[in-house]
Design a protein around this motif. Structure first.
Motif, PDB file in Angstrom:
ATOM      1  N   ILE A  65      -9.212 -77.465 -19.157  1.00 28.78           N
ATOM      2  CA  ILE A  65      -7.880 -76.991 -19.537  1.00 28.78           C
ATOM      3  C   ILE A  65      -7.917 -76.196 -20.838  1.00 28.78           C
ATOM      4  CG2 ILE A  65      -6.631 -78.815 -18.316  1.00 28.78           C
ATOM      5  CD1 ILE A  65      -6.117 -80.154 -21.036  1.00 28.78           C
ATOM      6  N   PHE A  66      -9.018 -76.302 -21.600  1.00 26.35           N
ATOM      7  CA  PHE A  66      -9.120 -75.631 -22.899  1.00 26.35           C
ATOM      8  C   PHE A  66      -9.990 -74.381 -22.809  1.00 26.35           C
ATOM      9  CE2 PHE A  66      -8.475 -80.160 -23.914  1.00 26.35           C
ATOM     10  CZ  PHE A  66      -7.292 -80.052 -24.625  1.00 26.35           C
ATOM     11  N   SER A  67      -9.739 -73.434 -23.706  1.00 24.65           N
ATOM     12  CA  SER A  67     -10.619 -72.276 -23.854  1.00 24.65           C
ATOM     13  C   SER A  67     -11.910 -72.767 -24.486  1.00 24.65           C
ATOM     14  CB  SER A  67      -9.987 -71.231 -24.770  1.00 24.65           C
ATOM     15  OG  SER A  67      -8.783 -70.764 -24.234  1.00 24.65           O
ATOM     16  N   ILE A  68     -13.024 -72.328 -23.933  1.00 20.66           N
ATOM     17  CA  ILE A  68     -14.319 -72.803 -24.422  1.00 20.66           C
ATOM     18  C   ILE A  68     -14.998 -71.685 -25.202  1.00 20.66           C
ATOM     19  CG2 ILE A  68     -16.558 -73.758 -23.746  1.00 20.66           C
ATOM     20  CD1 ILE A  68     -15.078 -74.620 -21.088  1.00 20.66           C
ATOM     21  N   PRO A  69     -15.255 -71.895 -26.510  1.00 21.53           N
ATOM     22  CA  PRO A  69     -15.971 -70.876 -27.284  1.00 21.53           C
ATOM     23  C   PRO A  69     -17.343 -70.616 -26.653  1.00 21.53           C
ATOM     24  CG  PRO A  69     -15.066 -72.564 -28.723  1.00 21.53           C
ATOM     25  CD  PRO A  69     -14.893 -73.053 -27.319  1.00 21.53           C
ATOM     26  N   SER A  70     -17.775 -69.369 -26.671  1.00 19.43           N
ATOM     27  CA  SER A  70     -19.024 -68.993 -26.007  1.00 19.43           C
ATOM     28  C   SER A  70     -20.226 -69.793 -26.500  1.00 19.43           C
ATOM     29  CB  SER A  70     -19.288 -67.496 -26.173  1.00 19.43           C
ATOM     30  OG  SER A  70     -19.369 -67.162 -27.540  1.00 19.43           O
ATOM     31  N   HIS A  71     -20.239 -70.179 -27.760  1.00 15.87           N
ATOM     32  CA  HIS A  71     -21.387 -70.917 -28.302  1.00 15.87           C
ATOM     33  C   HIS A  71     -21.426 -72.388 -27.850  1.00 15.87           C
ATOM     34  CE1 HIS A  71     -18.274 -72.015 -31.225  1.00 15.87           C
ATOM     35  NE2 HIS A  71     -19.002 -73.090 -31.472  1.00 15.87           N
ATOM     36  N   MET A  72     -20.395 -72.836 -27.123  1.00 23.47           N
ATOM     37  CA  MET A  72     -20.342 -74.235 -26.692  1.00 23.47           C
ATOM     38  C   MET A  72     -20.694 -74.423 -25.221  1.00 23.47           C
ATOM     39  SD  MET A  72     -17.276 -75.879 -28.918  1.00 23.47           S
ATOM     40  CE  MET A  72     -17.931 -77.533 -28.768  1.00 23.47           C
ATOM     41  N   GLY A  73     -21.131 -73.379 -24.557  1.00 23.51           N
ATOM     42  CA  GLY A  73     -21.602 -73.513 -23.184  1.00 23.51           C
ATOM     43  C   GLY A  73     -20.538 -74.002 -22.220  1.00 23.51           C
ATOM     44  N   GLU A  74     -20.843 -75.110 -21.544  1.00 21.15           N
ATOM     45  CA  GLU A  74     -19.953 -75.665 -20.510  1.00 21.15           C
ATOM     46  C   GLU A  74     -19.094 -76.827 -21.018  1.00 21.15           C
ATOM     47  OE1 GLU A  74     -19.753 -74.312 -17.388  1.00 21.15           O
ATOM     48  OE2 GLU A  74     -21.085 -72.777 -18.210  1.00 21.15           O
ATOM     49  N   GLU A  75     -18.910 -76.930 -22.314  1.00 21.70           N
ATOM     50  CA  GLU A  75     -18.141 -78.036 -22.912  1.00 21.70           C
ATOM     51  C   GLU A  75     -16.729 -78.089 -22.344  1.00 21.70           C
ATOM     52  OE1 GLU A  75     -17.286 -81.168 -24.373  1.00 21.70           O
ATOM     53  OE2 GLU A  75     -19.059 -80.508 -25.484  1.00 21.70           O
ATOM     54  N   LEU A  76     -16.290 -79.271 -21.959  1.00 16.93           N
ATOM     55  CA  LEU A  76     -14.950 -79.447 -21.389  1.00 16.93           C
ATOM     56  C   LEU A  76     -14.009 -80.233 -22.303  1.00 16.93           C
ATOM     57  CD1 LEU A  76     -15.958 -80.205 -17.707  1.00 16.93           C
ATOM     58  CD2 LEU A  76     -15.032 -78.076 -18.633  1.00 16.93           C
ATOM     59  N   PHE A  77     -14.496 -80.654 -23.479  1.00 18.56           N
ATOM     60  CA  PHE A  77     -13.685 -81.449 -24.401  1.00 18.56           C
ATOM     61  C   PHE A  77     -13.096 -82.650 -23.671  1.00 18.56           C
ATOM     62  CE2 PHE A  77     -13.611 -76.968 -25.623  1.00 18.56           C
ATOM     63  CZ  PHE A  77     -14.200 -77.047 -26.872  1.00 18.56           C
ATOM     64  N   PRO A  78     -13.960 -83.540 -23.153  1.00 16.53           N
ATOM     65  CA  PRO A  78     -13.510 -84.622 -22.277  1.00 16.53           C
ATOM     66  C   PRO A  78     -12.812 -85.789 -22.971  1.00 16.53           C
ATOM     67  CG  PRO A  78     -15.841 -84.843 -22.683  1.00 16.53           C
ATOM     68  CD  PRO A  78     -15.404 -83.555 -23.335  1.00 16.53           C
ATOM     69  N   TYR A  79     -13.031 -85.965 -24.270  1.00 20.92           N
ATOM     70  CA  TYR A  79     -12.389 -87.079 -24.980  1.00 20.92           C
ATOM     71  C   TYR A  79     -11.034 -86.587 -25.461  1.00 20.92           C
ATOM     72  CZ  TYR A  79     -16.937 -89.051 -24.465  1.00 20.92           C
ATOM     73  OH  TYR A  79     -18.100 -89.517 -23.919  1.00 20.92           O
ATOM     74  N   ARG A  80      -9.991 -87.085 -24.818  1.00 19.77           N
ATOM     75  CA  ARG A  80      -8.667 -86.498 -24.987  1.00 19.77           C
ATOM     76  C   ARG A  80      -7.635 -87.488 -25.513  1.00 19.77           C
ATOM     77  NH1 ARG A  80      -8.815 -82.526 -19.700  1.00 19.77           N
ATOM     78  NH2 ARG A  80     -10.711 -81.456 -20.402  1.00 19.77           N
ATOM     79  N   PHE A  81      -6.590 -86.878 -26.042  1.00 21.52           N
ATOM     80  CA  PHE A  81      -5.464 -87.619 -26.600  1.00 21.52           C
ATOM     81  C   PHE A  81      -4.182 -87.067 -25.991  1.00 21.52           C
ATOM     82  CE2 PHE A  81      -8.773 -87.084 -29.775  1.00 21.52           C
ATOM     83  CZ  PHE A  81      -9.039 -88.389 -30.138  1.00 21.52           C
ATOM     84  N   ARG A  82      -3.324 -87.927 -25.507  1.00 20.71           N
ATOM     85  CA  ARG A  82      -1.981 -87.514 -25.102  1.00 20.71           C
ATOM     86  C   ARG A  82      -1.137 -87.588 -26.367  1.00 20.71           C
ATOM     87  NH1 ARG A  82      -0.516 -86.151 -20.827  1.00 20.71           N
ATOM     88  NH2 ARG A  82      -1.941 -87.396 -19.589  1.00 20.71           N
ATOM     89  N   LEU A  83      -0.378 -86.541 -26.630  1.00 21.62           N
ATOM     90  CA  LEU A  83       0.334 -86.407 -27.892  1.00 21.62           C
ATOM     91  C   LEU A  83       1.844 -86.386 -27.716  1.00 21.62           C
ATOM     92  CD1 LEU A  83      -1.881 -83.542 -29.370  1.00 21.62           C
ATOM     93  CD2 LEU A  83      -2.126 -86.014 -29.756  1.00 21.62           C
ATOM     94  N   LYS A  84       2.511 -86.766 -28.772  1.00 19.87           N
ATOM     95  CA  LYS A  84       3.962 -86.627 -28.892  1.00 19.87           C
ATOM     96  C   LYS A  84       4.185 -85.597 -30.001  1.00 19.87           C
ATOM     97  CE  LYS A  84       7.908 -89.246 -30.602  1.00 19.87           C
ATOM     98  NZ  LYS A  84       8.296 -90.564 -31.127  1.00 19.87           N
ATOM     99  N   ARG A  85       4.967 -84.590 -29.718  1.00 24.28           N
ATOM    100  CA  ARG A  85       5.233 -83.532 -30.694  1.00 24.28           C
ATOM    101  C   ARG A  85       6.115 -84.073 -31.813  1.00 24.28           C
ATOM    102  NH1 ARG A  85       7.313 -80.434 -27.303  1.00 24.28           N
ATOM    103  NH2 ARG A  85       5.444 -79.320 -26.697  1.00 24.28           N
ATOM    104  N   ILE A  86       5.681 -83.837 -33.048  1.00 27.39           N
ATOM    105  CA  ILE A  86       6.497 -84.165 -34.226  1.00 27.39           C
ATOM    106  C   ILE A  86       7.181 -82.895 -34.715  1.00 27.39           C
ATOM    107  CG2 ILE A  86       6.482 -84.970 -36.622  1.00 27.39           C
ATOM    108  CD1 ILE A  86       4.053 -86.730 -35.840  1.00 27.39           C
ATOM    109  N   SER A  87       6.377 -81.840 -34.938  1.00 29.19           N
ATOM    110  CA  SER A  87       6.906 -80.552 -35.414  1.00 29.19           C
ATOM    111  C   SER A  87       6.006 -79.426 -34.929  1.00 29.19           C
ATOM    112  CB  SER A  87       6.924 -80.490 -36.948  1.00 29.19           C
ATOM    113  OG  SER A  87       7.819 -81.412 -37.485  1.00 29.19           O
TER     114      SER A  87
END
Length: 137
Positions: A65-87
């Motif tokens: 779901i995230f844009s992956i910088p070219s230097h990070m290969g196939e990284e998917l950022f799998p450790y995720r947090f569901r957030l509540k918007r404050i501001s």
């Protein structure tokens, strides 16, 4: 831009190599979204804080779901947090004017090194300074 994805989906992810950071975050912790300096056509957008969020859940997921910088290969950022918007700061909070007042930035000349990590814990006093500067707009 990943900060826009985070604000739309209310999910933040960090790389596989940062699993220990994921484990250290607790539900209810606050997250500030730092956006590094970007080039948008001929304009240079300054480093900024685009929003503040609260962690509502932690999970692991491997869909892209995230844009992956070219230097990070196939990284998917799998450790995720569901957030509540404050501001959401529109415009974003310009970060450079805050540097001298922030305690977590110990090297004021080479300050960006303090932010080149997936996540960085900062003192509550620094969080409050940043949030307060966003309210002054």
């Amino acid at each position: 831009m990943n900060s826009e994805i985070t604000d739309k989906k209310l999910i933040w992810g960090i790389p596989k190599r940062n699993k220990n950071l994921h484990e250290r975050v607790s539900l209810g912790d606050k997250i500030l979204m730092y956006v590094r300096q970007e080039h948008e056509g001929v304009m240079i957008l300054p480093p900024a804080i685009s929003g503040a969020y609260e962690v509502e859940a932690k999970f692991e997921e491997s869909n892209a779901i995230f844009s992956i910088p070219s230097h990070m290969g196939e990284e998917l950022f799998p450790y995720r947090f569901r957030l509540k918007r404050i501001s959401v700061y529109t415009p974003p909070i310009d970060f450079k004017p805050l540097i001298d007042s922030l305690d977590f930035i110990t090297n004021k000349t080479k300050w960006s090194g303090h932010l080149r990590v997936a996540m960085r814990e900062i003192p509550k006093s620094d969080y409050d300074k940043i949030i307060t500067s966003g309210k002054k707009k």
